[in-house]
Write a protein that holds these residues in place. Structure first.
Motif, PDB file in Angstrom:
ATOM      1  N   THR B 139      31.542  40.096  39.825  1.00  0.00           N
ATOM      2  CA  THR B 139      31.329  41.515  39.594  1.00  0.00           C
ATOM      3  C   THR B 139      32.655  42.136  39.169  1.00  0.00           C
ATOM      4  O   THR B 139      33.626  42.121  39.914  1.00  0.00           O
ATOM      5  CB  THR B 139      30.823  42.220  40.857  1.00  0.00           C
ATOM      6  N   ALA B 140      32.651  42.645  37.949  1.00  0.00           N
ATOM      7  CA  ALA B 140      33.847  43.317  37.457  1.00  0.00           C
ATOM      8  C   ALA B 140      33.717  44.786  37.774  1.00  0.00           C
ATOM      9  O   ALA B 140      32.639  45.356  37.647  1.00  0.00           O
ATOM     10  CB  ALA B 140      33.970  43.115  35.955  1.00  0.00           C
ATOM     11  N   LYS B 141      34.774  45.365  38.261  1.00  0.00           N
ATOM     12  CA  LYS B 141      34.744  46.812  38.402  1.00  0.00           C
ATOM     13  C   LYS B 141      36.168  47.332  38.300  1.00  0.00           C
ATOM     14  O   LYS B 141      37.129  46.582  38.433  1.00  0.00           O
ATOM     15  CB  LYS B 141      34.087  47.221  39.709  1.00  0.00           C
ATOM     16  N   GLN B 142      36.258  48.617  38.051  1.00  0.00           N
ATOM     17  CA  GLN B 142      37.583  49.208  37.883  1.00  0.00           C
ATOM     18  C   GLN B 142      38.312  49.188  39.216  1.00  0.00           C
ATOM     19  O   GLN B 142      37.886  49.882  40.134  1.00  0.00           O
ATOM     20  CB  GLN B 142      37.463  50.639  37.359  1.00  0.00           C
ATOM     21  N   TRP B 143      39.381  48.481  39.405  1.00  0.00           N
ATOM     22  CA  TRP B 143      39.904  47.479  38.529  1.00  0.00           C
ATOM     23  C   TRP B 143      40.129  46.227  39.332  1.00  0.00           C
ATOM     24  O   TRP B 143      41.243  45.973  39.787  1.00  0.00           O
ATOM     25  CB  TRP B 143      41.189  47.960  37.868  1.00  0.00           C
ATOM     26  N   GLU B 144      39.083  45.501  39.553  1.00  0.00           N
ATOM     27  CA  GLU B 144      39.202  44.260  40.302  1.00  0.00           C
ATOM     28  C   GLU B 144      38.072  43.313  39.940  1.00  0.00           C
ATOM     29  O   GLU B 144      37.071  43.702  39.333  1.00  0.00           O
ATOM     30  CB  GLU B 144      39.161  44.537  41.813  1.00  0.00           C
ATOM     31  N   TRP B 145      38.286  42.059  40.307  1.00  0.00           N
ATOM     32  CA  TRP B 145      37.256  41.033  40.123  1.00  0.00           C
ATOM     33  C   TRP B 145      36.735  40.642  41.492  1.00  0.00           C
ATOM     34  O   TRP B 145      37.493  40.215  42.350  1.00  0.00           O
ATOM     35  CB  TRP B 145      37.860  39.803  39.440  1.00  0.00           C
ATOM     36  N   ASP B 146      35.430  40.774  41.685  1.00  0.00           N
ATOM     37  CA  ASP B 146      34.819  40.330  42.935  1.00  0.00           C
ATOM     38  C   ASP B 146      34.052  39.040  42.663  1.00  0.00           C
ATOM     39  O   ASP B 146      33.280  38.962  41.702  1.00  0.00           O
ATOM     40  CB  ASP B 146      33.840  41.390  43.458  1.00  0.00           C
ATOM     41  N   PHE B 147      34.267  38.060  43.509  1.00  0.00           N
ATOM     42  CA  PHE B 147      33.579  36.781  43.340  1.00  0.00           C
ATOM     43  C   PHE B 147      32.721  36.518  44.566  1.00  0.00           C
ATOM     44  O   PHE B 147      33.185  36.662  45.700  1.00  0.00           O
ATOM     45  CB  PHE B 147      34.586  35.642  43.175  1.00  0.00           C
ATOM     46  N   ALA B 148      31.473  36.148  44.355  1.00  0.00           N
ATOM     47  CA  ALA B 148      30.583  35.813  45.462  1.00  0.00           C
ATOM     48  C   ALA B 148      30.142  34.370  45.312  1.00  0.00           C
ATOM     49  O   ALA B 148      29.624  33.977  44.265  1.00  0.00           O
ATOM     50  CB  ALA B 148      29.377  36.744  45.465  1.00  0.00           C
ATOM     51  N   TYR B 149      30.377  33.605  46.372  1.00  0.00           N
ATOM     52  CA  TYR B 149      30.096  32.165  46.317  1.00  0.00           C
ATOM     53  C   TYR B 149      28.696  31.874  46.838  1.00  0.00           C
ATOM     54  O   TYR B 149      28.120  32.676  47.584  1.00  0.00           O
ATOM     55  CB  TYR B 149      31.155  31.406  47.127  1.00  0.00           C
ATOM     56  N   PRO B 150      28.151  30.725  46.473  1.00  0.00           N
ATOM     57  CA  PRO B 150      26.807  30.358  46.929  1.00  0.00           C
ATOM     58  C   PRO B 150      26.759  30.370  48.448  1.00  0.00           C
ATOM     59  O   PRO B 150      27.740  30.057  49.119  1.00  0.00           O
ATOM     60  CB  PRO B 150      26.604  28.939  46.408  1.00  0.00           C
ATOM     61  N   GLY B 151      25.595  30.714  48.981  1.00  0.00           N
ATOM     62  CA  GLY B 151      25.454  30.761  50.419  1.00  0.00           C
ATOM     63  C   GLY B 151      25.585  32.177  50.940  1.00  0.00           C
ATOM     64  O   GLY B 151      25.153  32.492  52.033  1.00  0.00           O
TER      65      GLY B 151
END
Ligand code: HEM
Ligand SMILES: [Cu+2]
Ligand SMILES: [Cu+2]
Lengths: 611, 379
Positions: B139-151
């Motif tokens: 998930t990109a948002k101003q101004w960071e990258w959020d990463f969600a892993y499986p599970g």
């Protein structure tokens, strides 16, 4: 038109104030219009003066005041109510400071304003390069300011310099002379066109006063929706600049089609006029598209419509923008090619090679340029659009190559005189080759997946625009200098500046390709420290470039005041503008010219055109 | 052909061979010192660049040579006005050769590396879909990258850790404006468009990290406002074992905070369970036409964007808007679809899970939660 009679004599004219009176009136009416509307709307809505509606209304009122005050009131509006159009065309320097219908005056107005805008936008570039000397933010107060700077720089350079310098400047000045006409078809429309340029430039230049815009010259949605009121000025400014281009396009097309001298068939049309014609057709078709896009986007912001936000289609903006935006790059480059092929024969003393191929190439580019816009969107669009647009984009290199056929074929075995204009043309031919070849990389979708939005792209488009168009524009400024000023420029300074521009340009912008390969993305005020070395190199050379541009332009200014008298035809040119006095009189020719041969013959059959 | 012309041409040919060789040598030098290429996809795009460099060098040399040769060899003093002796207006051999060559080169470049490279990328993505890819929600948002892993238990901010050698399928979404997901060393980027979910498949081939090589970083490549330049995340490509232990550690750390959200599945561990919650079945995710399926996920954009439409959206506000404007959002086109309410509910943390009918990735529902950005997904 009897009102022209005043401008022949340059004797005891009005004083400085008298000369400038119409422009002062325009500025005053413009300022009053803006402030009154701004204040009235703000008061009515109870908002700040810098809020959206007050500024937008102020822009319309201010532009109207400016255009009317410059003389459009007497020339264009008063006739609606009965009286014949009548306006004072002034004398001497005053002619340039008012509404004027003579295409040569308008051409100079465009040249001067394009040069001034070029220097202002160039100053912004110098500040940006100063910022990029080091990885951290140190020149600008914050990233927002830097973003505003490249928006102003790019928007002005493209919409107020690149697309108007040659078309509005040389196109206005030389198309009528080169086709043997006494003026454009619609002189008053022509007079009007330049006046729309100024509000457009001012809107973009002053946008930082109301928060600026951060989207760069491309104005991508939905980021544009977040921007301050400066974003509205971007839409309005580009709309106004578009109107200016549109009026010129109508005139150039009508004049080349209907006002050619007897004997001047389309098959004999000078290359520069062909380029102007083709460019104007592109302008006529595509400027309305971007204008529409600007109106829609403005509506999104001030009327609450949803064309380009996530409830509409963010990608629709990109399509509309690039539908115009790609033809635009050819609107920039076609005039430059016209200059190449006009200047090369004169300084090679040799017939133009492959005239038909060059014309076909221009028409081919005109046609194809409308079918390639998606190459700016390879990383954003559906996969199904990739292959078709990769194909059309690469194909456009074929008609582009025809320009090289003509240029190289003419040079081959010529007698080449490396005067300043010729030097600039050859440099432009070289630079544009780099711009073109790197374009092949970007048209290749897999390569573009890596290179898109990096400094590789920044280098590429500067190679086409500065390397191709600005070098050609400088060539034209020097080539026709004797014609529009009646004087000779200093050859020594001219050549020195040319070499400096060439050196500064290539050293700095070649470095940008490297920065792009190394993973530097564009539109950033800060970057990771490992990119520091290459950026310092780029910046230092870009200062050399800035200085060199300064010398090149200063040389022209000084020569315009002090240069030796040039005579009518210092380069031995064959086209019609060289067959009349320097500068040409009002009406251009003492007697209407008749064309009896082609303009590019230097053999025994020389002198076939009889003015 | 007269003798003089022949001499010119012989000279040109000689110079061309010499300078082309120098050009190729320079190109080879550049390629030898090329920045890191650390993924299968980057190998494809890099190979395209290398091929074009190699192929265009001699052509570029040829044109520049003709230009320079003429300018030097045919030069006369600058005020010599005599016309040139040769006054030809056409040359069939030259023109035919030029046009022929440019047509051939065009066809070549379109096929290779153009279409060929695209086929390699698309084919690779398709194969990856069949070969147990690791699905990571971005998930990109101003101004960071959020990463969600499986599970569904592990989320990170501006920190991406992935195993080497396994295809990774990034599901790219944005909460506000357009961004672009780019890892320079992976040699590929993809724009992230509001209202759509984009899929990018990358197979890392080298164990590297941002600290070792700064081209190994997640970098936003699309101007997105003030924080654009610094919208980047650290990237570590590690061995499969290291990845697993990293993931386990993160999962444990996150567990206490998960409290009432056990049902939440933020991505589905396998493609099977994913297809419940996602609009696109795993196979489809790699199809060329997949970009269009963004239409089906418009609900997401509709949910997070209302703020933008009335000009009220401020940097960083998109996140809150997603949840707070939910009730009124029903009037918007994107919200008419079944399941969008679920997404909203998920966002409020009351229900969750991968129940059928959801048109959007359940992960979306959790992202707008306050606190979701502190590195774990708990409240
Ligand atoms: C005087 C030398 C110049 C220098 C040093 C210079 C430098 C730059 C720099 C540093 C950028 C920012 C690149 C990015 O991050 O995307 C830029 C952008 C740009 N420049 Fe220049 N530039 C120069 C002249 C020109 C000229 C003459 C033109 C066109 C006539 C031009 C057109 C543009 C455009 C269209 C952009 C893109 C702005 C955007 O990203 O929206 N530049 N330039
Ligand atoms: Cu384009
Ligand atoms: Cu960004």
């Amino acid at each position: 038109m009897s009102e022209h009679s005043g401008m022949i004599g340059e004797a005891a004219g009005p004083g400085w104030l008298g000369h400038a009176a119409p422009m002062l009136r325009a500025a005053l009416w413009g300022a009053i219009g803006f402030l009154a509307a701004d204040w009235a709307v703000a008061a009515a809505l109870g908002s700040r003066l810098g809020a959206e509606w007050p500024v937008v209304t102020g822009f319309f009122a201010g532009s109207t005041g400016w255009v009317l005050g410059g003389g459009a009131l007497e020339a264009c509006v008063r006739p609606w109510f009965g009286p014949a159009p009548a306006w004072d065309e002034g004398i001497g320097a005053g002619r340039f400071l008012r509404f004027h219908s003579d295409h040569k005056i308008i051409g100079i107005q465009y040249l001067v304003s394009a040069t001034v805008t070029f220097l202002l936008a160039g100053l912004a570039a110098m500040l940006m390069r100063l910022e990029l000397m080091t990885p951290k933010l140190d020149v600008f107060a914050d990233a927002q300011q830097y973003n505003e700077a490249f928006g102003v720089h790019g928007s002005l350079m493209l919409f107020a310099v690149s697309v108007v310098a040659i078309v509005g400047g040389f196109g206005n000045y030389f198309v009528p002379v080169m086709v043997g006409a006494d003026d454009m078809t619609y002189p008053r429309l022509n007079g009007l066109s330049w006046w729309f340029l100024v509000p457009g430039v001012l809107a973009i230049l002053l946008s930082p006063l109301v928060g600026g815009f951060q989207t760069g010259w491309t104005g991508y949605a939905p980021l544009a929706a977040q921007d301050a009121v400066g974003q509205d000025l971007y839409y309005l400014g580009i709309f106004a600049l578009g109107l200016s281009s549109l009026f010129t396009a109508i005139n150039v097309i009508a004049t080349t089609l209907y006002m050619r001298a007897p004997g001047l068939s389309m098959g004999r049309l000078p290359m520069f006029v062909w380029a102007m014609l083709v460019t104007s057709v592109l302008n006529l078709i595509w400027v309305p598209v971007i204008g529409t896009g600007m109106i829609f986007a403005l509506a999104d912001r001030i009327l609450g419509t949803h064309f380009f936000d996530a409830q509409g289609l963010p990608l629709l903006w990109q399509d509309l923008f690039w539908l115009f935006g790609h033809p635009e790059v050819y609107i920039i480059m076609l005039p430059a090619w016209g200059l190449w092929l006009e200047i090369i024969p004169v300084f090679s003393r040799k017939r133009l090679f492959g005239y038909g191929w060059a014309v076909a190439g221009m028409l081919g580019v005109m046609f194809l340029s409308s079918y390639v816009w998606t190459h700016h969107m390879f990383t954003t669009v559906a996969d199904s659009r990739l292959v078709p647009f990769m194909t059309t984009t690469e194909l456009i290199s074929i008609p582009t190559g025809f320009m090289y056929i003509a240029a190289l074929g003419t040079l081959w075995k010529g007698r080449i005189r490396l005067r300043t204009p010729m030097l600039y043309v050859l440099m432009s031919v070289f630079n544009f080759l780099i711009g073109g070849f790197t374009g092949v990389f970007l048209s290749d979708v897999p390569a573009d997946f890596q290179l898109h939005n990096t400094y590789f792209v920044v280098a590429h488009f500067h190679y086409t625009i500065i390397g191709g168009m600005v070098f050609a524009w400088l060539a034209g400024l020097y080539y026709w200098f004797p014609k529009y000023t009646g004087r000779l420029y200093s050859e020594g300074w001219g050549k020195l500046a040319a070499w400096l521009v060439f050196l500064g340009f290539n050293c700095s912008f070649l470095g940008m390709f490297v920065a792009g390969f190394d993973g530097m993305n564009r539109r950033v005020a800060e970057y990771m420290p490992y990119l520091g070395g290459i950026n310092a190199w780029i910046s230092v050379w870009s200062f050399v470039l800035g200085l060199a541009f300064g010398i090149a332009i200063l040389n022209l200014l000084i020569s315009a005041a002090t240069g030796k008298r040039a005579g009518d035809n210092p380069w031995g040119g064959k086209t019609l503008e060289w067959q009349t006095s320097s500068p040409p009189p009002h009406g251009n020719f003492a007697r209407p010219p008749v064309v009896t041969g082609d303009f590019y013959s230097y053999g025994p059959e020389r002198g076939v055109t009889t003015p | 052909m007269d003798r003089e012309t022949r001499n010119h041409l012989i000279w040109l040919c000689l110079l061309w061979v010499v300078f082309s060789a120098i050009g190729e040598w320079l190109v080879q030098m550049a390629i030898d010192h090329w920045p890191l290429i650390a993924s299968k996809e980057g190998a494809v795009t890099g190979e395209a660049i290398f091929f074009l460099l190699r192929a265009t060098a001699p052509i570029f040399t040829l044109v520049v040579l003709i230009l320079l040769y003429s300018a030097i060899r045919f030069r006369v003093p600058q005020d010599d006005e005599r016309p040139a002796e040769a006054q030809f207006a056409t040359g069939h051999l030259f023109i035919a050769g030029w046009v022929g060559l440019s047509v051939v080169l065009n066809v070549l470049f379109i096929i290779y590396p153009g279409i060929y490279g695209l086929e390699a990328l698309w084919g690779g993505a398709q194969a990856a879909a069949a070969a147990d890819p690791l699905d990571i929600m971005v998930t990109a948002k101003q101004w960071e990258w959020d990463f969600a892993y499986p599970g569904g238990k592990v989320t990170t901010v501006n920190e991406l850790v992935v195993p080497v050698g396994r295809p990774i399928r990034f599901m790219l979404k944005t909460e506000d404006v357009m961004h672009s997901f780019w890892v320079p060393a992976w040699g590929i980027k993809k724009a992230v468009i509001p209202g759509e979910t984009r899929v990018l498949v990358v197979t890392p081939t080298k164990v590297v990290s941002t600290s070792a090589d700064p081209t190994v970083r997640v970098q936003c490549a699309q101007i997105c406002g003030v924080g654009h330049a610094l919208m980047r995340g650290d990237l570590r490509v590690v061995s499969a074992a290291d990845y697993q232990s990293w993931l386990d550690g993160k999962t444990k750390a996150a567990a206490p905070a998960m409290g009432g959200m056990k049902g939440m599945n933020m991505g589905g561990g396998s493609s099977g369970s994913m297809s419940n919650g996602m609009t696109m079945p795993s196979g489809a995710a790699t199809m060329p036409g997949v970009d269009k399926s963004g239409g089906g996920t418009n609900g997401m954009g509709g949910m997070t964007m209302p703020g933008a439409s009335d000009g009220a959206m401020k940097p960083g506000a998109g996140m809150q808007n997603g949840t707070t404007t939910q009730p009124g959002a029903g009037a918007m086109p994107g919200m008419d679809m079944p399941g969008s309410g679920m997404g909203g509910a998920g966002g409020q943390g009351t229900t969750g899970g991968t129940s059928g009918g959801m048109t959007m990735q359940p992960g979306t529902g959790t992202m707008p939660m306050p606190g979701a950005s502190d590195g774990t997904s708990g409240n």
